[in-house]
Scaffold this motif. Structure first.
Motif, PDB file in Angstrom:
ATOM      1  N   ILE A  88       0.847  -1.193   0.000  1.00 29.54           N
ATOM      2  CA  ILE A  88       0.000   0.000   0.000  1.00 29.54           C
ATOM      3  C   ILE A  88       0.886   1.248   0.000  1.00 29.54           C
ATOM      4  CG2 ILE A  88      -1.898   1.211   1.151  1.00 29.54           C
ATOM      5  CD1 ILE A  88      -2.827  -1.426   2.324  1.00 29.54           C
ATOM      6  N   TRP A  96      -0.234  18.131   5.908  1.00 29.32           N
ATOM      7  CA  TRP A  96       0.412  17.207   6.854  1.00 29.32           C
ATOM      8  C   TRP A  96       1.874  17.561   7.042  1.00 29.32           C
ATOM      9  CZ3 TRP A  96      -0.556  13.413  10.318  1.00 29.32           C
ATOM     10  CH2 TRP A  96       0.505  12.578  10.678  1.00 29.32           C
ATOM     11  N   MET A 108      -1.687  11.274  14.703  1.00 30.70           N
ATOM     12  CA  MET A 108      -1.530   9.848  14.433  1.00 30.70           C
ATOM     13  C   MET A 108      -2.004   8.978  15.597  1.00 30.70           C
ATOM     14  SD  MET A 108       1.959   7.753  13.695  1.00 30.70           S
ATOM     15  CE  MET A 108       1.841   7.198  12.025  1.00 30.70           C
ATOM     16  N   ILE A 115      -1.470   3.367  16.264  1.00 30.63           N
ATOM     17  CA  ILE A 115      -0.662   2.305  16.871  1.00 30.63           C
ATOM     18  C   ILE A 115      -1.548   1.381  17.710  1.00 30.63           C
ATOM     19  CG2 ILE A 115       1.284   1.821  18.416  1.00 30.63           C
ATOM     20  CD1 ILE A 115       2.434   4.601  17.547  1.00 30.63           C
ATOM     21  N   LEU A 119      -2.002  -2.544  16.872  1.00 31.98           N
ATOM     22  CA  LEU A 119      -1.598  -3.598  17.826  1.00 31.98           C
ATOM     23  C   LEU A 119      -2.640  -4.709  17.941  1.00 31.98           C
ATOM     24  CD1 LEU A 119       0.067  -1.478  20.656  1.00 31.98           C
ATOM     25  CD2 LEU A 119       1.167  -3.346  19.401  1.00 31.98           C
ATOM     26  N   HIS A 131      10.251   4.441   3.779  1.00 24.43           N
ATOM     27  CA  HIS A 131      10.068   5.879   3.556  1.00 24.43           C
ATOM     28  C   HIS A 131      10.586   6.265   2.176  1.00 24.43           C
ATOM     29  CE1 HIS A 131       9.043   7.403   7.668  1.00 24.43           C
ATOM     30  NE2 HIS A 131       9.488   6.197   7.990  1.00 24.43           N
ATOM     31  N   PHE A 141       5.386   6.937   1.377  1.00 26.99           N
ATOM     32  CA  PHE A 141       5.623   5.680   2.098  1.00 26.99           C
ATOM     33  C   PHE A 141       5.230   4.498   1.230  1.00 26.99           C
ATOM     34  CE2 PHE A 141       3.813   8.947   4.906  1.00 26.99           C
ATOM     35  CZ  PHE A 141       4.848   9.134   5.804  1.00 26.99           C
ATOM     36  N   THR A 143       4.026   0.778   2.279  1.00 28.69           N
ATOM     37  CA  THR A 143       3.740  -0.073   3.432  1.00 28.69           C
ATOM     38  C   THR A 143       3.487  -1.489   2.930  1.00 28.69           C
ATOM     39  OG1 THR A 143       1.338   0.372   3.462  1.00 28.69           O
ATOM     40  CG2 THR A 143       2.740   1.907   4.631  1.00 28.69           C
ATOM     41  N   PHE A 145       2.625  -5.640   4.051  1.00 30.68           N
ATOM     42  CA  PHE A 145       2.007  -6.488   5.076  1.00 30.68           C
ATOM     43  C   PHE A 145       1.946  -7.929   4.603  1.00 30.68           C
ATOM     44  CE2 PHE A 145       0.368  -2.210   5.062  1.00 30.68           C
ATOM     45  CZ  PHE A 145       0.612  -1.812   6.362  1.00 30.68           C
ATOM     46  N   PHE A 155      -7.489  -8.272   8.233  1.00 30.27           N
ATOM     47  CA  PHE A 155      -6.713  -7.206   7.591  1.00 30.27           C
ATOM     48  C   PHE A 155      -7.652  -6.189   6.931  1.00 30.27           C
ATOM     49  CE2 PHE A 155      -4.187  -5.390   4.099  1.00 30.27           C
ATOM     50  CZ  PHE A 155      -3.173  -4.821   4.854  1.00 30.27           C
ATOM     51  N   LEU A 158      -8.931  -3.921   9.556  1.00 31.90           N
ATOM     52  CA  LEU A 158      -7.889  -2.960   9.936  1.00 31.90           C
ATOM     53  C   LEU A 158      -7.864  -1.776   8.961  1.00 31.90           C
ATOM     54  CD1 LEU A 158      -5.232  -1.994  11.291  1.00 31.90           C
ATOM     55  CD2 LEU A 158      -4.022  -3.706   9.929  1.00 31.90           C
ATOM     56  N   GLU A 167      -6.239  10.843  10.769  1.00 29.29           N
ATOM     57  CA  GLU A 167      -4.934  10.795  10.076  1.00 29.29           C
ATOM     58  C   GLU A 167      -5.130  10.625   8.577  1.00 29.29           C
ATOM     59  OE1 GLU A 167      -2.359   7.516  11.207  1.00 29.29           O
ATOM     60  OE2 GLU A 167      -0.871   8.097   9.702  1.00 29.29           O
TER      61      GLU A 167
HETATM   62  C1  HEM Z   1      -0.604  -4.088  11.192  1.00 26.41           C
HETATM   63  C2  HEM Z   1      -0.833  -3.205  12.143  1.00 26.41           C
HETATM   64  C3  HEM Z   1      -0.137  -1.889  12.165  1.00 26.41           C
HETATM   65  C4  HEM Z   1       0.687  -1.440  13.132  1.00 26.41           C
HETATM   66  C5  HEM Z   1       1.051  -2.162  14.418  1.00 26.41           C
HETATM   67  C6  HEM Z   1       1.182  -0.161  12.709  1.00 26.41           C
HETATM   68  C7  HEM Z   1       2.065   0.609  13.433  1.00 26.41           C
HETATM   69  C8  HEM Z   1       2.666   1.758  12.992  1.00 26.41           C
HETATM   70  C9  HEM Z   1       3.612   2.540  13.733  1.00 26.41           C
HETATM   71  C10 HEM Z   1       4.118   2.220  15.120  1.00 26.41           C
HETATM   72  C11 HEM Z   1       3.969   3.583  12.963  1.00 26.41           C
HETATM   73  C12 HEM Z   1       4.889   4.733  13.351  1.00 26.41           C
HETATM   74  C13 HEM Z   1       6.323   4.428  13.042  1.00 26.41           C
HETATM   75  C14 HEM Z   1       7.185   5.590  13.561  1.00 26.41           C
HETATM   76  O1  HEM Z   1       7.205   5.813  14.790  1.00 26.41           O
HETATM   77  O2  HEM Z   1       7.817   6.274  12.733  1.00 26.41           O
HETATM   78  C15 HEM Z   1       3.251   3.457  11.719  1.00 26.41           C
HETATM   79  C16 HEM Z   1       3.395   4.310  10.655  1.00 26.41           C
HETATM   80  C17 HEM Z   1       2.709   4.203   9.485  1.00 26.41           C
HETATM   81  N1  HEM Z   1       1.743   3.267   9.181  1.00 26.41           N
HETATM   82 FE1  HEM Z   1       1.110   1.780  10.367  1.00 26.41          FE
HETATM   83  N2  HEM Z   1       0.632   0.183  11.506  1.00 26.41           N
HETATM   84  C18 HEM Z   1      -0.171  -0.860  11.119  1.00 26.41           C
HETATM   85  C19 HEM Z   1      -0.932  -0.923   9.976  1.00 26.41           C
HETATM   86  C20 HEM Z   1      -0.890   0.002   8.953  1.00 26.41           C
HETATM   87  C21 HEM Z   1      -1.661  -0.093   7.728  1.00 26.41           C
HETATM   88  C22 HEM Z   1      -2.628  -1.224   7.381  1.00 26.41           C
HETATM   89  C23 HEM Z   1      -1.308   0.974   6.955  1.00 26.41           C
HETATM   90  C24 HEM Z   1      -1.782   1.375   5.587  1.00 26.41           C
HETATM   91  C25 HEM Z   1      -3.017   1.154   5.136  1.00 26.41           C
HETATM   92  C26 HEM Z   1      -0.320   1.726   7.695  1.00 26.41           C
HETATM   93  C27 HEM Z   1       0.308   2.852   7.248  1.00 26.41           C
HETATM   94  C28 HEM Z   1       1.286   3.530   7.915  1.00 26.41           C
HETATM   95  C29 HEM Z   1       1.971   4.683   7.373  1.00 26.41           C
HETATM   96  C30 HEM Z   1       1.760   5.328   6.007  1.00 26.41           C
HETATM   97  C31 HEM Z   1       2.862   5.097   8.352  1.00 26.41           C
HETATM   98  C32 HEM Z   1       3.798   6.289   8.288  1.00 26.41           C
HETATM   99  C33 HEM Z   1       3.037   7.492   8.741  1.00 26.41           C
HETATM  100  C34 HEM Z   1       3.888   8.739   8.837  1.00 26.41           C
HETATM  101  O3  HEM Z   1       5.087   8.653   9.140  1.00 26.41           O
HETATM  102  O4  HEM Z   1       3.300   9.812   8.616  1.00 26.41           O
HETATM  103  N3  HEM Z   1      -0.118   1.127   8.912  1.00 26.41           N
HETATM  104  N4  HEM Z   1       2.460   2.354  11.763  1.00 26.41           N
END
Ligand code: HEM
Length: 183
Positions: A88, A96, A108, A115, A119, A131, A141, A143, A145, A155, A158, A167
């Motif tokens: 994705i 932003w 966020m 987060i 989880l 990144h 980004f 991403t 999975f 999923f 989610l 966000e």
């Molecule tokens: C599977 C469960 C998920 C967990 C545990 C999770 C957790 C996280 C965490 C901890 C960060 C922050 C990282 C940092 O501190 O720099 C993050 C960033 C991000 N996640 Fe997730 N995420 C999940 C699912 C997703 C999904 C499904 C998407 C997209 C549809 C997504 C898109 C993003 C994006 C784009 C960022 C970067 C955001 C930014 O820096 O502005 N995440 N995620």
């Protein structure tokens, strides 16, 4: 940079592409297969219908306790049962990027619970964040999975929860690609 990776859509690769669709903004070209390989930042692109590069970086927003919870709960990529994957690519809008670090963190997590929501899906869903805003790519980004077929419905849930968050109102381009491990 040994942290730079290239995702290439072409006729060959260990992942078969099942579906590509735009969630918002322009889609990317469809290709039958996807490969992920290390790349040099300025090396020639692998041949294919499209290629996207991203860099593995440090965390920006997760607090120490969140990082530790994630580390304790998360699974790694490449599990034999994880036959399904999603790529994705996401871009966020100028509003932003005009925010300060603390404002982005508040949106966020405190407002959108990214987060906390994420989880709920660990360890079923394994994830990796690349990144690419600073290396001149069309997305900010990439991403990635991986999950077992029996968790595909979770999923989907989610995705619904995250896309309904505040966000996501800053996301101005998002493409969803679904894949399965080939042969
Ligand atoms: C599977 C469960 C998920 C967990 C545990 C999770 C957790 C996280 C965490 C901890 C960060 C922050 C990282 C940092 O501190 O720099 C993050 C960033 C991000 N996640 Fe997730 N995420 C999940 C699912 C997703 C999904 C499904 C998407 C997209 C549809 C997504 C898109 C993003 C994006 C784009 C960022 C970067 C955001 C930014 O820096 O502005 N995440 N995620």
């Amino acid at each position: 940079v040994d942290r730079c990776f290239e995702f290439t859509g072409s006729n060959a690769g260990p992942w078969r592409v099942l579906d590509v669709r735009s969630i918002i903004g322009d889609a990317i070209a469809s290709a039958p297969a996807l490969a992920i390989a290390p790349a040099g930042l300025s090396s020639p692109r692998a041949p294919g219908a499209w290629s996207l590069r991203g860099v593995i970086s440090n965390i920006r927003y997760a607090a120490a306790v969140e990082r530790d919870t994630l580390t304790a709960r998360q699974a790694g990529l490449g599990r034999s049962e994880a036959l399904c994957a999603a790529l994705i690519p996401i871009r966020k809008n100028p509003a932003w990027w005009a925010l300060a670090q603390d404002e982005r963190r508040a949106i966020m997590e405190e407002q959108s619970h990214h987060i906390t929501i994420g989880l709920d899906y660990l360890p079923a869903v394994a994830r990796k964040l690349y990144h690419c805003r600073d290396i001149g790519e069309p997305f900010d980004f990439l991403t990635w999975f991986e999950f077992a077929p029996e968790h595909a419905g979770h999923f989907d849930d989610l995705l619904v929860r995250l896309r309904a968050s505040h966000e996501w109102s800053y996301v101005d381009r998002e493409v969803e690609m679904r894949l399965e491990r080939a042969g």
